[in-house]
Motif scaffolding. Structure first.
Motif, PDB file in Angstrom:
ATOM      1  N   LYS A  59       0.839  -1.173   0.000  1.00  0.00           N
ATOM      2  CA  LYS A  59       0.000   0.000   0.000  1.00  0.00           C
ATOM      3  C   LYS A  59       0.878   1.228   0.000  1.00  0.00           C
ATOM      4  O   LYS A  59       0.962   1.994   0.942  1.00  0.00           O
ATOM      5  CB  LYS A  59      -0.933  -0.003   1.206  1.00  0.00           C
ATOM      6  CG  LYS A  59      -2.111   0.954   1.033  1.00  0.00           C
ATOM      7  CD  LYS A  59      -3.167   0.736   2.085  1.00  0.00           C
ATOM      8  CE  LYS A  59      -3.892  -0.568   1.921  1.00  0.00           C
ATOM      9  NZ  LYS A  59      -4.962  -0.772   2.867  1.00  0.00           N
ATOM     10  N   LYS A 116     -10.844  -2.787   5.803  1.00  0.00           N
ATOM     11  CA  LYS A 116     -10.097  -2.211   4.690  1.00  0.00           C
ATOM     12  C   LYS A 116      -9.206  -3.266   4.034  1.00  0.00           C
ATOM     13  O   LYS A 116      -8.671  -4.148   4.703  1.00  0.00           O
ATOM     14  CB  LYS A 116      -9.228  -1.052   5.186  1.00  0.00           C
ATOM     15  CG  LYS A 116     -10.018   0.113   5.749  1.00  0.00           C
ATOM     16  CD  LYS A 116      -9.082   1.211   6.222  1.00  0.00           C
ATOM     17  CE  LYS A 116      -9.871   2.393   6.798  1.00  0.00           C
ATOM     18  NZ  LYS A 116      -8.960   3.469   7.280  1.00  0.00           N
ATOM     19  N   PHE A 123     -10.201  -8.687   4.581  1.00  0.00           N
ATOM     20  CA  PHE A 123      -9.917  -7.311   4.980  1.00  0.00           C
ATOM     21  C   PHE A 123      -9.281  -7.263   6.363  1.00  0.00           C
ATOM     22  O   PHE A 123      -9.215  -8.262   7.079  1.00  0.00           O
ATOM     23  CB  PHE A 123     -11.225  -6.500   5.005  1.00  0.00           C
ATOM     24  CG  PHE A 123     -11.979  -6.483   3.714  1.00  0.00           C
ATOM     25  CD1 PHE A 123     -11.576  -5.668   2.672  1.00  0.00           C
ATOM     26  CD2 PHE A 123     -13.094  -7.285   3.533  1.00  0.00           C
ATOM     27  CE1 PHE A 123     -12.272  -5.644   1.471  1.00  0.00           C
ATOM     28  CE2 PHE A 123     -13.804  -7.272   2.345  1.00  0.00           C
ATOM     29  CZ  PHE A 123     -13.385  -6.452   1.304  1.00  0.00           C
ATOM     30  N   ARG A 144      -5.827  -4.385   2.809  1.00  0.00           N
ATOM     31  CA  ARG A 144      -4.456  -4.000   3.152  1.00  0.00           C
ATOM     32  C   ARG A 144      -3.513  -4.352   2.012  1.00  0.00           C
ATOM     33  O   ARG A 144      -3.948  -4.741   0.931  1.00  0.00           O
ATOM     34  CB  ARG A 144      -4.030  -4.688   4.454  1.00  0.00           C
ATOM     35  CG  ARG A 144      -4.770  -4.149   5.664  1.00  0.00           C
ATOM     36  CD  ARG A 144      -4.191  -4.619   6.974  1.00  0.00           C
ATOM     37  NE  ARG A 144      -4.578  -5.984   7.306  1.00  0.00           N
ATOM     38  CZ  ARG A 144      -4.418  -6.526   8.520  1.00  0.00           C
ATOM     39  NH1 ARG A 144      -3.887  -5.825   9.503  1.00  0.00           N
ATOM     40  NH2 ARG A 144      -4.785  -7.775   8.752  1.00  0.00           N
ATOM     41  N   GLU A 186     -10.669  -3.336  10.437  1.00  0.00           N
ATOM     42  CA  GLU A 186     -11.411  -2.113  10.144  1.00  0.00           C
ATOM     43  C   GLU A 186     -12.195  -2.218   8.837  1.00  0.00           C
ATOM     44  O   GLU A 186     -12.834  -1.251   8.404  1.00  0.00           O
ATOM     45  CB  GLU A 186     -10.463  -0.908  10.065  1.00  0.00           C
ATOM     46  CG  GLU A 186      -9.777  -0.548  11.373  1.00  0.00           C
ATOM     47  CD  GLU A 186      -8.584  -1.446  11.652  1.00  0.00           C
ATOM     48  OE1 GLU A 186      -8.054  -2.037  10.678  1.00  0.00           O
ATOM     49  OE2 GLU A 186      -8.194  -1.576  12.823  1.00  0.00           O
ATOM     50  N   GLU A 222       0.411  -0.995   8.932  1.00  0.00           N
ATOM     51  CA  GLU A 222      -0.744  -1.882   8.767  1.00  0.00           C
ATOM     52  C   GLU A 222      -0.662  -3.127   9.650  1.00  0.00           C
ATOM     53  O   GLU A 222      -1.684  -3.781   9.865  1.00  0.00           O
ATOM     54  CB  GLU A 222      -0.878  -2.319   7.307  1.00  0.00           C
ATOM     55  CG  GLU A 222      -1.313  -1.216   6.379  1.00  0.00           C
ATOM     56  CD  GLU A 222      -1.579  -1.718   4.973  1.00  0.00           C
ATOM     57  OE1 GLU A 222      -2.375  -1.090   4.270  1.00  0.00           O
ATOM     58  OE2 GLU A 222      -0.999  -2.744   4.581  1.00  0.00           O
ATOM     59  N   THR A 241      -3.486  -3.949  -1.895  1.00  0.00           N
ATOM     60  CA  THR A 241      -4.515  -2.906  -1.996  1.00  0.00           C
ATOM     61  C   THR A 241      -5.832  -3.434  -2.543  1.00  0.00           C
ATOM     62  O   THR A 241      -6.726  -2.657  -2.847  1.00  0.00           O
ATOM     63  CB  THR A 241      -4.061  -1.688  -2.841  1.00  0.00           C
ATOM     64  OG1 THR A 241      -3.974  -2.054  -4.221  1.00  0.00           O
ATOM     65  CG2 THR A 241      -2.707  -1.154  -2.382  1.00  0.00           C
TER      66      THR A 241
END
Length: 563
Positions: free
Chosen positions: A2, A306, A301, A308, A304, A334, A276
């Motif tokens: 990321k 998201k 994910f 990573r 949270e 992360e 990502t």
């Protein structure tokens, strides 16, 4: 990786008296019971990775390369293979090839690259080792930027490039990690290949931090690409079944892959670490098809919600529950994802609670592997760290380009502690780490570590025990199953306790560890029994085994292997 955040900010027998621990740097720390020694130079391994960097900031330059422990000559000793890049067209400076080192069985290696017919230039990234034709000698697949290569082991110390004959010549991409897997359990190894993004020198995108000087792009600058799945026809050729198998996904930006039986149905599944993009968990539907269930399993994910920047991945029964756990390395800020099975098909990320999350917050992890480094009966976690741009320190002060590896020791109670700074031998020194693999190269019963760095040297760290802990190791040979027994599950039982290991290729990042499985026994000198669930469906059990090294041949029994 990321990098958008970055841009935005700017086997052998157990140790005994006959095999006393060796340490060039003094006695192992008493608190750990083991230490590492950097034996790279003494072992005769002289390797320098060439990323091809010339100032053009081409994306692949930041990512390579991988390594492997393999027994290419089938003599029972682990050899070493190191993958290399090359200079870009128009910027030729030197010839760069991968390197194969034969184990001399005395702690040293001989470079046999040219004699083996492997001194071929390619922009190599990763390696997958497997006996795809079941002739008793492991073959080598090298994933590349451009055309990847399949090398058939001739059994006489030499390899033949069979890329064209096998049917791979029409497949070019930005290929990264790969592994051999018998996904349909027909006794023949199939091949899974990760692809990163759609990139070529001709379509390189200009990215810049200041609007003037070129920098390495984030993966968002490029479209994703699908992974590939190739079915072994059994005649030396492979069929591309990516689309028909359910694997096809052009949004993926895949860097790492591991196989494991996540739902415990006896059929191998695939976990893909994406950069990502959500991670993928391809559940084997047992009919030649897969279904992505990563979201339902809790592996797609972060906590949270998201996506990573997944790079490396490994699976292993680190809590001796009988169910495999998962580790995924990510970008700095992360943390490593450490996942524990909480039901038959679901996982929780316990990175913070386990003690792994905090120490990995400011590191950028690549290769990772579960291994019982101190032979206490619990799997530990080794991680290779390193950033992707040498200017990172100027932009984010608490993060370096070269970073220390980490070695998280498993306390056996759900907690891990990073002991990298305590194991000696230079392991703790900062490196631009990438690939990582483990294997018992010196035949003393514990597992040693091989690590690569980007545009730098490779490192071989010998593991030296001082606690007297013992091990039991099994090399499996399939008959009805694929000869490497990839996909077999081995379980040992003693004093009401159990441990499990899966014979698997791939995992980590661009790398492959040895195929024999090692169990630490602490101070015990025998086990009550071992069970083997072979990929063919056959189950075998052997009772009352002493610590040491064994060879198990499907349907033909078990025998001790000489030291």
């Amino acid at each position: 990786m990321k990098r958008r955040q970055f841009v935005a900010a700017v086997g052998g027998l157990a140790l005994n008296a006959a095999f006393a621990p060796r340490n060039l740097f003094g006695a192992p720390p008493a608190s750990l019971g083991f230490s590492f020694s950097d034996v790279t130079a003494a072992a005769g391994i002289q390797f320098q990775h060439n990323s091809g960097a010339f100032g053009g900031k081409f994306l692949p330059e930041t990512l390579g390369s991988g390594c492997a422990f393999l027994d290419y000559d089938n003599d029972g000793w682990q050899d070493v293979l190191l993958v290399n890049g090359m200079d870009w067209p128009g910027h030729k400076r030197q010839k760069s090839t991968l390197h194969l080192y034969r184990n001399n069985r005395n702690g040293s290696f001989t470079d046999v690259t040219r004699a083996a017919g492997l001194d071929i230039e390619m922009y190599g990234m990763g390696v997958a080792v497997g006996d795809y034709n079941n002739d008793g000698f492991p073959d080598i697949f090298i994933s590349c930027v451009g055309q990847s290569h399949l090398f058939r082991n001739n059994g006489d110390g030499k390899f033949t490039d069979v890329t064209r004959a096998a049917g791979f010549l029409s497949h070019e991409g930005f290929s990264t990690s790969a592994l051999w897997i018998d996904y349909d359990r027909d006794g023949l190894l199939d091949l899974f290949v990760c692809n990163y993004v759609r990139w070529s020198p001709e379509h390189d995108v200009f990215c810049s931090l200041d609007g003037t000087h070129k920098s390495y792009c984030t993966p968002e600058a490029y479209r994703g690409n699908t992974c590939w799945l190739f079915h072994n026809r059994g005649d030396g050729t492979f069929e591309d079944v990516t689309a028909t198998s359910g694997i096809f996904d052009s949004s993926s930006k895949s860097l790492g892959v591991a196989m494991f039986d996540y739902d415990q149905d006896g059929w191998p599944d695939l976990l893909v670490a994406n950069d990502t993009q959500p991670n993928k968990l391809y559940r084997n539907l047992r009919n030649g098809k897969f279904k992505d269930v990563a979201v339902e399993a809790g592996l797609a994910f972060s906590t949270e919600g998201k996506a990573r920047a997944g790079m490396g991945v490994d699976t292993g029964d680190f809590n001796n529950s009988g169910r495999p756990g998962v580790a995924i390395t990510n970008f700095d800020n992360e943390m490593i994802g450490l996942y524990r099975a909480v039901s038959a098909t679901a996982y929780d990320d316990i990175s913070q609670a386990s003690g792994i999350g905090g120490p990995s917050k400011n590191t950028l992890g690549f290769g990772c592997a579960f291994l019982d480094v101190n032979l206490d009966g619990f799997l530990d976690l080794a991680v290779a760290n390193g950033h992707i741009d040498e200017t990172v320190r100027n932009i984010r002060g608490n993060v370096g380009y070269a970073q220390p590896p980490q070695l998280f020791l498993n306390a056996g109670n759900g907690k891990f502690r990073d002991v990298a700074a305590e194991v000696d031998g230079g392991f703790e020194k900062s490196k631009v780490g990438r690939g990582l693999a483990y294997g018992d190269f010196d035949g003393d019963g514990d597992v040693d570590i091989l690590m690569t760095t980007n545009n730098g040297p490779a490192y071989l760290f010998r593991n030296d025990q001082s606690s007297g802990n013992r091990s039991i190791r099994f090399r499996l040979i399939g008959t009805k199953s694929n000869r490497d027994a990839i996909g077999a599950c081995v379980r040992i039982f003693y004093n009401g306790q159990t441990q499990s290991r899966l014979v698997h290729g791939g995992s980590s990042y661009l790398s492959q560890s040895e195929l024999p499985v090692t169990f630490g026994l602490a101070q015990r000198d025998r086990i009550d029994r071992v069970t083997i669930d072979w990929p063919s469906g056959r189950n075998e059990e052997f009772k009352d085994l002493a610590a040491g090294r064994y060879q198990c041949t499907e349907s033909k029994g078990i025998k001790p292997m000489p030291q």
